[in-house]
Design a protein around this motif. Structure first.
Motif, mmCIF file in Angstrom:
data_model
loop_
_atom_site.group_PDB
_atom_site.id
_atom_site.type_symbol
_atom_site.label_atom_id
_atom_site.label_comp_id
_atom_site.label_asym_id
_atom_site.label_seq_id
_atom_site.Cartn_x
_atom_site.Cartn_y
_atom_site.Cartn_z
ATOM 1 N N ALA A 208 1.124 -1.352 0.139
ATOM 2 C CA ALA A 208 0.121 0.009 0.063
ATOM 3 C C ALA A 208 0.914 1.285 0.008
ATOM 4 C CB ALA A 208 -0.802 -0.010 1.313
ATOM 5 N N GLU A 209 1.756 1.272 0.693
ATOM 6 C CA GLU A 209 2.924 2.453 0.800
ATOM 7 C C GLU A 209 3.457 2.530 -0.459
ATOM 8 O OE1 GLU A 209 6.653 3.284 3.833
ATOM 9 O OE2 GLU A 209 5.351 1.787 4.058
ATOM 10 N N THR A 210 3.932 1.486 -1.201
ATOM 11 C CA THR A 210 4.605 1.801 -2.406
ATOM 12 C C THR A 210 3.633 2.198 -3.598
ATOM 13 O OG1 THR A 210 6.165 0.041 -1.780
ATOM 14 C CG2 THR A 210 6.024 0.461 -4.036
ATOM 15 N N LEU A 291 8.925 -9.509 -3.144
ATOM 16 C CA LEU A 291 9.356 -8.327 -3.513
ATOM 17 C C LEU A 291 8.664 -8.114 -4.846
ATOM 18 C CD1 LEU A 291 12.912 -7.512 -2.019
ATOM 19 C CD2 LEU A 291 10.383 -6.544 -1.512
ATOM 20 N N GLY A 292 9.143 -9.012 -5.686
ATOM 21 C CA GLY A 292 8.521 -9.152 -7.017
ATOM 22 C C GLY A 292 7.040 -9.065 -7.170
ATOM 23 N N THR A 293 6.550 -9.848 -6.356
ATOM 24 C CA THR A 293 5.058 -9.765 -6.133
ATOM 25 C C THR A 293 4.744 -8.216 -5.813
ATOM 26 O OG1 THR A 293 4.742 -12.119 -5.800
ATOM 27 C CG2 THR A 293 3.017 -10.514 -5.181
ATOM 28 N N LEU A 294 5.301 -7.552 -4.832
ATOM 29 C CA LEU A 294 4.914 -6.415 -4.513
ATOM 30 C C LEU A 294 5.103 -5.367 -5.559
ATOM 31 C CD1 LEU A 294 6.254 -4.626 -1.437
ATOM 32 C CD2 LEU A 294 6.253 -3.358 -3.498
ATOM 33 N N VAL A 295 6.045 -5.304 -6.501
ATOM 34 C CA VAL A 295 6.331 -4.842 -7.459
ATOM 35 C C VAL A 295 5.235 -4.772 -8.550
ATOM 36 C CG1 VAL A 295 8.107 -4.072 -9.356
ATOM 37 C CG2 VAL A 295 8.771 -4.272 -6.994
ATOM 38 N N LYS A 296 5.073 -5.971 -8.984
ATOM 39 C CA LYS A 296 4.153 -6.284 -10.119
ATOM 40 C C LYS A 296 2.763 -5.766 -9.528
ATOM 41 C CE LYS A 296 2.493 -9.891 -13.550
ATOM 42 N NZ LYS A 296 1.366 -9.125 -13.333
ATOM 43 N N SER A 297 2.216 -6.264 -8.462
ATOM 44 C CA SER A 297 0.997 -5.544 -7.833
ATOM 45 C C SER A 297 0.903 -4.144 -7.995
ATOM 46 C CB SER A 297 0.674 -6.085 -6.403
ATOM 47 O OG SER A 297 -0.548 -5.503 -5.928
ATOM 48 N N THR A 298 2.048 -3.455 -7.666
ATOM 49 C CA THR A 298 1.869 -1.809 -7.713
ATOM 50 C C THR A 298 1.733 -1.736 -9.121
ATOM 51 O OG1 THR A 298 3.280 -1.574 -5.846
ATOM 52 C CG2 THR A 298 3.278 0.158 -7.343
#
Length: 419
Positions: A208-210, A291-298
């Protein structure tokens, strides 16, 4: 249509316009287009941490800060470690005239819209969006390389790496019954687990922050890029360590890392760049994948919110395959990441390359130097200059691709493909 595909068309139109003006006897006023720019934003994997050749960095007052000495405060702008070897400078980017590395080692989502110094442990640099606006006043921004997510208010890459490495070193040199007095207090001697690295609640908060920070970036680009044509490449992260260590690093002196005290093995892995329990490796890779999931989700969330935006997800998790630290017996030779390297107290720029023969008091002192002067060890486990050369090839592919998601993979022969 991206800048890379518009260049030839623009040139043809310019010739046609000039020909028509001459034919009808008109003389149009000269209005040169601003130079095109590629900009890097985000954290250490983008700034070039570990790649050396660090350039002066303007602080929040606009004063360029060169190397201030090893004992300077770690919040000095120079320790953003913007490298001339960073992937932004190594990529082939047709149509791009100038490149600006605005990323900062340790950068967090907070630092996109606010000055880094406004948070704990932040560096004395202006908000990255303010720096971007300055570029936008003189340049047409056509490409943005963004690396964001490994550091946030819930966890940071540095704290994760420090935790797991310190546990291994403490386990190697001390018995479970002995007091281990790091400056931060006693250090556990168990391998890292998934929960030690990031909890589900922390992953949700970090995502959410990213996403919020990148939303501000997209809004700002709409305001400052007059032609509205720019691509944003969302790069994720590659793990510097393999899924398992080369067999030669499994045990030493008939001791492995599942028993109490294994100094010879500890020294061997440190020299090779991978002071880590084997049992910590898979949780570490699941963290990298997270982290990859976080970046792709963003990227996916914002692509839905900004349907006209040119957003590309660049997966680099396999970009260092076959060349990670301790993946071969020759490590750290040939590896694409910087080994963990510490300095002794007081720090003087001389890295300790071997822990062989050192007792636990010396080990404690060396480890505490990293705590007191983080700049002495912050390069550890980041892509080195050769690694950034590879990441530059990954960026080259992502800058020109026609798809919205690509993976950069290193083959056994060292060749790089982006598809």
């Amino acid at each position: 249509m991206s800048r890379f595909r518009r260049t030839a068309l623009a040139a043809a139109l310019a010739v046609a316009t000039a020909t028509l003006s001459t034919a009808v006897g008109l003389t149009a006023p000269a209005s040169a287009a601003p130079p095109t720019a590629a900009v890097a934003l985000g954290d250490s994997f983008i700034s070039g941490e570990g790649a050396g050749a660090y350039t002066p960095v303007a602080d929040a007052n606009g004063v360029a800060q060169g190397f201030p000495g090893w004992t300077a405060p770690n919040n000095n702008a120079f320790f953003c470690h913007r490298s001339a070897n960073a992937s932004l400078h190594k990529a082939s980017l047709p149509g791009i005239q100038d490149r600006f590395n605005l990323a900062c080692s340790g950068g967090q989502p907070h630092d996109i819209a606010a000055a880094s110094s406004a948070r704990a442990s932040g560096r004395q640099v202006a908000a990255q969006l303010d720096q971007l606006r300055a570029v936008g006043r003189t340049h047409d921004i056509d490409l943005v390389l963004l690396g964001l997510g490994s550091n946030n208010s819930s966890f940071t890459f540095g704290s994760v790496a420090e935790k797991c490495a310190n546990r291994f070193i403490a386990d190697a040199w001390t018995g479970w019954w002995e007091f281990w007095a790091y400056l931060g207090g006693p250090v556990e001697q168990k391998p890292c687990t998934d929960a030690d690295l990031a909890t589900a609640a922390q992953w949700n908060a970090a995502t959410a922050e990213t996403t919020s920070a990148v939303r501000q970036l997209l809004t700002t680009l709409r305001e400052i890029d007059t032609d509205g044509q720019h691509r944003i490449v969302f790069q994720d992260y590659t793990n510097p360590l393999p899924f398992d260590l080369a067999p030669g690093f499994h045990e030493e002196d008939s001791r492995d890392d599942t028993r109490d005290k294994f100094r010879a093995l500890g020294a061997e892995r440190y020299a090779a760049g991978c002071p880590i329990h084997r049992a910590s490796l898979l949780p570490g890779h699941r963290f990298s994948q997270g982290l990859g999931t976080l970046v792709k989700s963003t990227r996916d969330t914002l692509a839905a919110e900004f349907p006209g935006a040119d957003l590309v997800y660049l997966n680099v998790q396999r970009a260092f395959d076959g060349a990670r630290l301790c993946e071969s017996a020759a490590s750290p030779t040939g590896a694409l990441a910087t080994p963990i390297r510490l300095q002794d107290n007081p720090p003087n720029g001389a890295f300790v390359t071997s822990l062989a023969g050192k007792d636990k008091i010396a080990i404690q002192r060396i480890a505490n130097t990293c705590v007191s002067y983080f700049q002495t060890c912050q390069e550890s486990w980041h892509p080195n200059a050769a690694g950034h050369q590879v990441l530059g090839q990954c960026l080259t592919g992502a800058a020109t691709t026609g798809t919205r998601s690509v993976a950069c993979v290193r083959a056994g022969d060292g060749s790089i493909t982006v598809s």
